[in-house]
Design a protein around this motif. Sequence first.
Motif, PDB file in Angstrom:
ATOM      1  N   GLY A  94      61.608 113.776  63.245  1.00  0.00           N
ATOM      2  CA  GLY A  94      61.462 112.351  62.987  1.00  0.00           C
ATOM      3  C   GLY A  94      61.243 111.589  64.284  1.00  0.00           C
ATOM      4  N   VAL A  95      60.201 110.803  64.339  1.00  0.00           N
ATOM      5  CA  VAL A  95      59.875 110.001  65.526  1.00  0.00           C
ATOM      6  C   VAL A  95      60.150 108.536  65.186  1.00  0.00           C
ATOM      7  CG1 VAL A  95      58.087 109.346  67.171  1.00  0.00           C
ATOM      8  CG2 VAL A  95      58.145 111.679  66.251  1.00  0.00           C
ATOM      9  N   GLU A  96      61.161 107.950  65.836  1.00  0.00           N
ATOM     10  CA  GLU A  96      61.524 106.562  65.610  1.00  0.00           C
ATOM     11  C   GLU A  96      60.781 105.672  66.614  1.00  0.00           C
ATOM     12  OE1 GLU A  96      65.709 106.217  65.872  1.00  0.00           O
ATOM     13  OE2 GLU A  96      66.124 107.452  64.100  1.00  0.00           O
ATOM     14  N   ALA A 103      60.894 105.383  70.492  1.00  0.00           N
ATOM     15  CA  ALA A 103      62.312 105.173  70.769  1.00  0.00           C
ATOM     16  C   ALA A 103      63.085 106.484  70.845  1.00  0.00           C
ATOM     17  CB  ALA A 103      62.931 104.268  69.698  1.00  0.00           C
ATOM     18  N   ASP A 104      62.919 107.363  69.845  1.00  0.00           N
ATOM     19  CA  ASP A 104      63.734 108.581  69.822  1.00  0.00           C
ATOM     20  C   ASP A 104      63.085 109.599  68.885  1.00  0.00           C
ATOM     21  OD1 ASP A 104      65.709 110.386  70.291  1.00  0.00           O
ATOM     22  OD2 ASP A 104      67.195 109.464  68.962  1.00  0.00           O
ATOM     23  N   VAL A 122      58.079 108.024  61.711  1.00  0.00           N
ATOM     24  CA  VAL A 122      56.972 108.924  61.391  1.00  0.00           C
ATOM     25  C   VAL A 122      57.524 110.343  61.412  1.00  0.00           C
ATOM     26  CG1 VAL A 122      54.723 109.813  62.077  1.00  0.00           C
ATOM     27  CG2 VAL A 122      55.227 107.374  62.339  1.00  0.00           C
ATOM     28  N   LYS A 123      57.332 111.072  60.308  1.00  0.00           N
ATOM     29  CA  LYS A 123      57.764 112.465  60.224  1.00  0.00           C
ATOM     30  C   LYS A 123      56.587 113.376  60.562  1.00  0.00           C
ATOM     31  CE  LYS A 123      61.286 111.592  56.684  1.00  0.00           C
ATOM     32  NZ  LYS A 123      61.753 111.962  55.322  1.00  0.00           N
ATOM     33  N   ALA A 159      56.654 116.416  69.198  1.00  0.00           N
ATOM     34  CA  ALA A 159      56.130 115.414  68.268  1.00  0.00           C
ATOM     35  C   ALA A 159      55.793 114.105  68.972  1.00  0.00           C
ATOM     36  CB  ALA A 159      57.146 115.163  67.143  1.00  0.00           C
ATOM     37  N   ALA A 160      56.590 113.706  69.970  1.00  0.00           N
ATOM     38  CA  ALA A 160      56.331 112.447  70.668  1.00  0.00           C
ATOM     39  C   ALA A 160      55.022 112.522  71.459  1.00  0.00           C
ATOM     40  CB  ALA A 160      57.500 112.127  71.593  1.00  0.00           C
ATOM     41  N   ASP A 161      54.807 113.618  72.196  1.00  0.00           N
ATOM     42  CA  ASP A 161      53.547 113.763  72.932  1.00  0.00           C
ATOM     43  C   ASP A 161      52.366 113.842  71.976  1.00  0.00           C
ATOM     44  OD1 ASP A 161      54.964 113.687  75.236  1.00  0.00           O
ATOM     45  OD2 ASP A 161      54.921 115.845  75.606  1.00  0.00           O
TER      46      ASP A 161
END
Length: 390
Positions: A94-96, A103-104, A122-123, A159-161
């Motif tokens: 999970g990308v907050e 954020a996290d 975003v999952k 996931a963030a990158d």
Amino acid sequence: MAWNEPGGGQRDPWSGNGGGEQGPPDLDEVVRKLQERLSSLFGGNQPPGGAGSSGGRSGGGGQLSTRLIGVGIGLLIAIWLLTGFYIVGPAERGVEMRFGRYADTTMPGLHWHVPVPIESLVKVNVDEVSTLTHRAAMLTQDENIVEVELTVQSRIQDAADYLFQDQDPERTLNDATVTVARVVIGQSKLDFVMTEGRGAVAVTIKERIQNLMERYKTGLIVTSVNMQPAKPPEQVKAAFDDAIKAREDKERLENQAEAYSNEVLPSARGNAARILADAKAYRDRVIASAEGEAARFLAVLTEYSKAPDVTRQRLYLETMETVLSQNGKVVLDVTEGANNLLYLPIDQLMKQTQTPAAPAAAQPSSTGPLVMPERVEPPQRTVDRERRVR
């Protein structure tokens, strides 16, 4: 009897007095009573009836409206906060994002974030494997053209990158695959690419693609690179097939020769070891026999030095016993001056009768003179005379 039937007396519930004529209920009074009951439910203490009833109705309605609005707002806030709970699956991350900014990153399980529009979620599925196929004609180091087909498999590692560092990670992966494949094939010779070097080329391409993915921070990890057998252009395919067949025949013959060598050499080494062992055993046996003969001779010499006559006679008897036991001669002991004694060798005659008979007289031949068989003479027996040693 019902309250609105004739003769009902003073049972009209809508009437404020004990008597009077029957008529329609007062709607204002009904509304007032309902407001009083609602006020009492929400803690109000509006006095019923009497003077100033209009002002009382007005104040009670305003207080009720304020309380209802507060309760509604509270319920809306509670529902809004509950929308912030979410569950991340085992294969997801999970990308907050807070006001659209990262954020996290949360792991699988139950989580909560400030609901929309402050934060959003975003999952991303990090276990899903994507497959990319690339096929193209490339130039090798020895200036030959070869058709290469690659299958690149990848998945999301960060996931963030993947969401924020690269605008189109899949396109970046495709461009990196094309670039790296042309560089690696261009640094290799055609025979190496088409034969034993295919696996090494695939490993090199995988490592270089992964380095580019980490440099551009795409968040992708290359799990495998499979390279199909390289093919020459159709115009020269027959010549390449002949060359490959010749190379395979060479390898097959070399393997056969190696197998024959591995089979013959151990056998030859075993035979050599056996011959050396036999020679060593023979040497030891001869040496032992010679040492035994020498020891026996020294023992006899010792006895001979003690009693020469007796030792000489014993040696003579033993020698004659050994010689005569292996000889067909017969020794007769006769007195001096006696006549010769005729000896008939029956044992030898018995042996001759068991041998095949001599061929009969030859028949006249039409092509030559008559040939007579040779005469078989009986074996001569020598009768030796020896004086018995007493």
